[in-house]
Design an enzyme around this catalytic site. Sequence first.
Site, mmCIF file in Angstrom:
data_model
loop_
_atom_site.group_PDB
_atom_site.id
_atom_site.type_symbol
_atom_site.label_atom_id
_atom_site.label_comp_id
_atom_site.label_asym_id
_atom_site.label_seq_id
_atom_site.Cartn_x
_atom_site.Cartn_y
_atom_site.Cartn_z
ATOM 1 C CG ASP A 230 24.207 28.646 -25.093
ATOM 2 O OD1 ASP A 230 23.235 28.018 -25.573
ATOM 3 O OD2 ASP A 230 24.860 29.466 -25.758
HETATM 4 C C1 BGC Z 1 22.847 29.094 -28.613
HETATM 5 C C2 BGC Z 1 21.774 29.812 -27.825
HETATM 6 C C3 BGC Z 1 20.436 29.174 -28.090
HETATM 7 C C4 BGC Z 1 20.510 27.693 -27.753
HETATM 8 C C5 BGC Z 1 19.216 26.954 -27.984
HETATM 9 C C6 BGC Z 1 22.818 27.591 -28.401
HETATM 10 O O1 BGC Z 1 23.672 26.945 -29.277
HETATM 11 O O2 BGC Z 1 24.105 29.589 -28.273
HETATM 12 O O3 BGC Z 1 21.750 31.164 -28.151
HETATM 13 O O4 BGC Z 1 19.438 29.830 -27.376
HETATM 14 O O5 BGC Z 1 21.514 27.096 -28.538
HETATM 15 O O6 BGC Z 1 18.967 26.827 -29.343
#
Ligand code: BGC
Length: 758
Positions: A230
Amino acid sequence: MERIKELVAQMTLGEKASFCSGADFWHTESLERLGIPASMVSDGPHGLRKQDEAADHLGVNESIKAVCFPAGCATAASFNRELLEQMGEALGKECQAEGVSVILGPAVNIKRSPLCGRNFEYYSEDPLVASEMAGALVKGIQSQNVGTSIKHFLANNQETRRMSVSAQIDGRALREIYLAAFEGAITQGKPWTVMCSYNKINGVYAAENKKYLTDVLRGQWGFEGYVMSDWGAVNDRVADLEAGLELEMPSSMGANDRLIVEAVEKGLLKEEILDRAVERILSVVFRFEENRDRTAVFDRDKDHETARKVAEECLVLLKNEGSLLPLATDKKVAFIGEFAAKPRYQGGGSSHINSHKITSALDAAAGNANIVYARGYDSSKEETDQALLAEAVKAAAEADVAVIFAGLPDSYESEGFDRPHMSMPASQNRLIEEVAKVQPDVAVVLHNGSPVEMPWISKVKAVLESYLGGQAVGSAQYDILFGRVNPSGKLPETFPLKLEDNPSYLNFPGEKDVVEYREGIFVGYRYYDKKKMEVLFPFGHGLSYTTFAYSGLKLDKRRMEAQDTLRVSVEVANTGSRLGKEVVQLYVRDKESTAIRPEKELRGFAKVELKPGETKTVSFTLGKRAFAYYNTQIHDWHVEGGDFTIMIGKSSRDIVLQEDVYVGQSAPLPVHYTKDTTFGDVMENPRAAEFVEGLLSQGMFGGEEGGSAASEAISREMMEAMMRDMPLRGVLSFAGKGGVGAETVKKLIDRLNESEKA
Ligand code: BGC
């Protein structure tokens, strides 16, 4: 793969390390020398949030105009796999048109608490629903040769301290609930990538959790793609790489590449591990590149129609007293509430879509002269706006019916923080109460990603749950309110009466950086059912404008072995006068078990469309897992032999048909006897029981049987009951004169253990 191996062989150590983190916020690295292109990834999950490439390295700029489909909370309520596949196909085409190789979703984390800020993106409190719906979306997207990134692996069930909290979960709950939400979607749907979560699981960051990233994901589930972090979830780059995290996102600006290079040079990291990671990343990059559909177009208007079609099946009719709905078109209807004009149809955070168009219920009502609108409340304020309230009450009093569009404003529910309570804004609750005082026919249309308390429930006749239904939600609402579409959604979660009833209540969101999932496997209906608690609306509940009758439940066998499959069929008839869709739910109950188990668990569901008068046969196939629980002693799924009940329900609390089947135990559990083993446990094993019977008949408890006054008050049954929980060593203390000694007990234990091995 050979070609990719060759490419990797031509890369320098530094180049390989650089491929293990993004080139920027949304791209993987490229290498012109070897003809390796950069690959773009974008959020996800219910629409394309593609950011303008030129301007943005932080991921904060506005994204391109796109289509917002219903969010996970809503699509789960459709219980319709084919529909999710179609939505996936549309998303996949959009990605092809925009050159996006992987869309960051679906998000399948279990809705453990109604308070999780990100519940709107998630599917269900039940792992089968979460996994099946996610798997269908994955299948649809990937049918267009675009990858998915199922997330957030693992146990990201709250936003509070999401980057540091450790989810403390017991082994059984992990397998039966939290891993299970991912399992089917990964083994069946085969997503190209998996995104690990920010949090720790039992003390170890997901990013460096080899047990889950490698042993379970690859070893047990056969995952072949790559794992990405993530955004910002990497803690210790080298340890993460070794644990099975291939791609760090976003870019570490070279810092972590250097650490990888250093580790290899110092012999602290095997170069094969790095090579394999790069191979896995490049496989996905080329899979997309080589299957580009250069003709694909992002047809926003067409996809808006798909979003509408999906939304039509997501809305759940929770209550419909006196058949208030559907409304007749000649009725004078007051649409009340800001959400009638500006629906809340999506949540905040990384999934937020820049919608190219939004249809509100009021837009959908254009041309219907019988509809009046009153705003009713200001969604940005908690307090009642007296003028808006007065106007709404007046409109309601003058109309034949009042439809109040209410729910949670953006500020209540979003990625990044959890809800502090389960209430709707006070101003909206008050509005509903006041309108109900002047108008007996009130329907409430809700917009929320997760359950809310409904203190006014007895005062309104109908409730239509829209969840966060995407940019076309207004059309779906209007068509359902006026009967052009028959509602067919069912709740993928329980609506408790109040927050305090929820099983995670005492342990959410935990203390500082630790949250203990003390409710174990008893999440959602597994808990409410076991406790026989009254709930506001049960899991699986949802009404229709037609009626369905169930009959002819058939099991293809009455007895089976755990490795056999059971075919179950049931007839469902539409006994009403409208076309309708029904979600047939199959639950299994272990009638008697030494393991602590839920009352019943959802093991199958199917959605069928039926014309008035039509009957269809719905079939299910159940395998071992439908009867098993996860046994932490053998680290495997285990079926305890005995009777199981197959239940067919319209909801978890409305079981209409049931039949029993006997299932044989999957494998004997290993037993090791010690002096602490109880007599009761020994007696369970017929072979071992023989030895003990022998001892008993030798008068192990001394030779005074039948003599003393005390023994007159003790029947043989009482004696046996007392003995049941006595450890074998107990005979040493309680045996009278002539009783057995330590040596005899030791011999007995040895013989018992030998007989087990035999
Ligand atoms: C989120 C993810 C997301 C990623 C990219 C993170 O903060 O938890 O779900 O895909 O950001 O935007």
